[in-house]
Design a protein around this motif. Structure first.
Motif, short mmCIF file in Angstrom:
data_model
loop_
_atom_site.label_atom_id
_atom_site.label_comp_id
_atom_site.label_asym_id
_atom_site.label_seq_id
_atom_site.Cartn_x
_atom_site.Cartn_y
_atom_site.Cartn_z
N SER A 177 0.71 -1.12 -0.07
CA SER A 177 -0.08 -0.05 0.10
C SER A 177 1.03 1.23 -0.01
O SER A 177 0.42 2.42 -0.24
CB SER A 177 -1.00 0.03 1.16
N ASP A 178 2.01 1.14 0.11
CA ASP A 178 3.07 2.41 -0.02
C ASP A 178 3.07 2.70 -1.31
O ASP A 178 3.84 3.96 -1.40
CB ASP A 178 4.48 2.12 0.58
N GLY A 253 -5.47 7.42 4.31
CA GLY A 253 -5.28 6.21 4.13
C GLY A 253 -5.17 5.48 5.88
O GLY A 253 -5.64 4.53 5.66
N GLN A 346 -7.00 0.48 6.72
CA GLN A 346 -6.94 -1.02 5.84
C GLN A 346 -5.60 -1.55 5.85
O GLN A 346 -5.56 -2.83 5.64
CB GLN A 346 -7.45 -0.81 4.41
N HIS A 347 -4.53 -0.92 6.06
CA HIS A 347 -3.27 -1.46 5.73
C HIS A 347 -2.19 -1.31 6.98
O HIS A 347 -0.99 -1.08 6.87
CB HIS A 347 -2.54 -0.70 4.47
#
Length: 434
Positions: A177-178, A253, A346-347
């Protein structure tokens, strides 16, 4: 780990204990007693801290240091600036003449490169500048705390490792996700850090898997969960404030936008929100409308995105804003007054925000992920997991049943700070090849 503003004490006021708690697994397991494992105190490293009480990882390092100190009787905390000063080369004796000094016997202000004379034959010789050596240190590492870029952060750690044996706890591990570029840059930095560490700690099995999946690290990794120390519950639950709340720094995020969209999608109608602001933050203006609040401030560099989301939420008829930084007591109060506690990232790889909610006695809504399932197993009865796409339904259910957002009496919150500190001390004494 994504650590929000912390709550709870350091445990520094507890008496020193030296009870036998068995092997390192017993100390890690938490759970049964909280007595410190048998320790060879000379083996403990200094615990490096940063002077930034508003940064979750920095605050966590200070809490671990204070608790280990209280349970061992050693002074262990050392500010990173002092450690960097110690590790720097200075004019003095030729290489090889440095005198190792037990850092636990020194006041941190005396940890300078000219603090003590060399000893010859057991008696002090003529005073002369010598290098003081910190033989062992433990770092709580996230690249954003240790340097302006991932590579710069790794440079600092490699520099420290040249003169000090290091163990590290990794936070905010690189993951897909980065984005491709940041995953590569951060992955390279974390790979450099673990390459120079004598011992590596993460906060979840999920993170141990990430370490293998994203940078290919196959070496030993210790899992020591983030602690939860519940605060005593008030005699009565406070009146809900009408907000769906997210704890910690605001940044894209983290889940704020998803919570706003979920609230906007609830069936109940709502009037348009008035976007009143205080400074760079905004406060929820309408008391009788379900709103969204960030219990914290914008992460540096993301203030503009916070203002943008406030405007987008207003256009959807959802009051949204951020409180700015909250001290521990205020954060605890706001966490208990929130109508619905949410940790919607989410991450996340390990979450101080979840720990903050649970410590306040709340049972937050959390997306169903590999990490959240692990935490739900570790601490039964502390989380309400919702499936992908199910946040709005979960919020509606929580609003209809406020009791579901509080911990039941049989919820398991261990391990706490004492148990986690014991696990670190046991690791340093019999789990690391210094």
């Amino acid at each position: 780990m994504s650590v929000g503003s912390g709550t709870g004490g350091t445990g520094a006021g507890r008496p020193v204990t030296h009870d036998v708690a068995g092997d390192r697994h017993s100390a890690r397991s938490a759970a049964t007693g909280g007595a410190a494992a048998t320790l060879d105190l000379a083996e403990l490293p200094v615990i490096v801290t940063h002077d930034d009480p508003q940064h979750g990882v920095s605050a966590y390092a200070a809490r671990i240091a204070a608790t280990v100190e209280a349970r061992t009787g050693r002074h262990l905390a050392l500010d990173v600036a002092d450690l960097l000063d110690v590790a720097e080369p200075h004019d003095g004796p030729e290489a090889g003449s440095a005198t190792p000094v037990d850092p636990y016997l020194l006041d941190p202000e005396l940890l300078t490169t000219t603090a003590l004379p060399p000893v010859v034959g057991g008696t002090p010789a003529d005073p002369a500048p010598v290098d003081v050596v910190v033989p062992r240190a433990h770092l709580q590492f996230t690249d954003r705390l240790w340097g302006p870029s991932p590579a710069a952060a790794a440079d600092v750690v490699e520099h420290l490792a040249d003169g000090t044996a290091l163990t590290v706890t990794l936070h905010d591990l690189p993951q897909p996700s980065d984005g491709e570029r940041n995953l590569r840059r951060r992955g390279e930095a974390y790979a450099r850090v673990v390459a120079v560490a004598r011992g590596v700690v993460v906060n979840s099995e999920h993170e141990r898997a990430l370490l293998r999946e994203t940078i290919g690290f196959e070496g030993p990794v210790e899992v020591i969960p983030l602690p939860v120390d519940p605060h005593p519950l008030p005699a009565g639950r406070p009146e809900p404030d009408g907000d769906v709340a997210v704890v910690g720094f605001f940044y894209p995020g983290k889940g704020h936008a998803e919570v706003v969209a979920a609230v906007a999608g609830l069936a109940a109608g709502r009037p348009a929100a008035e976007a009143g602001r205080v400074g760079d933050d905004a406060t929820r203006p309408v008391a009788d409308v379900t709103g969204v609040v960030a219990l914290g401030r914008a992460s540096p560099g993301h203030e503009g995105e916070l203002r943008q989301l406030v405007d987008e939420a207003a256009a959807l008829g959802v009051p949204f804003g951020a409180t700015g930084y909250l001290d521990d007591a205020t954060l605890l109060d706001r966490a208990r007054r929130a109508s619905v506690p949410v940790a919607a990232h989410q991450h996340v790889s390990a979450s101080g925000s979840i720990a903050t909610w649970v410590a306040a006695g709340r049972r937050p809504l959390v997306p169903d992920t590999r990490y959240s399932r692990e935490m739900a197993t570790l601490r039964p009865g502390t989380l309400t997991l919702y499936p992908e796409g199910g946040l709005a339904t979960a919020i509606a259910a929580a609003l209809a049943d406020p009791a579901s957002t509080w911990l039941d009496e049989d919820a398991v919150t261990r391990p706490g700070l004492d148990e986690v500190a014991d696990a670190y001390a046991a690791l340093w004494t019999d789990g690391v090849r210094w």
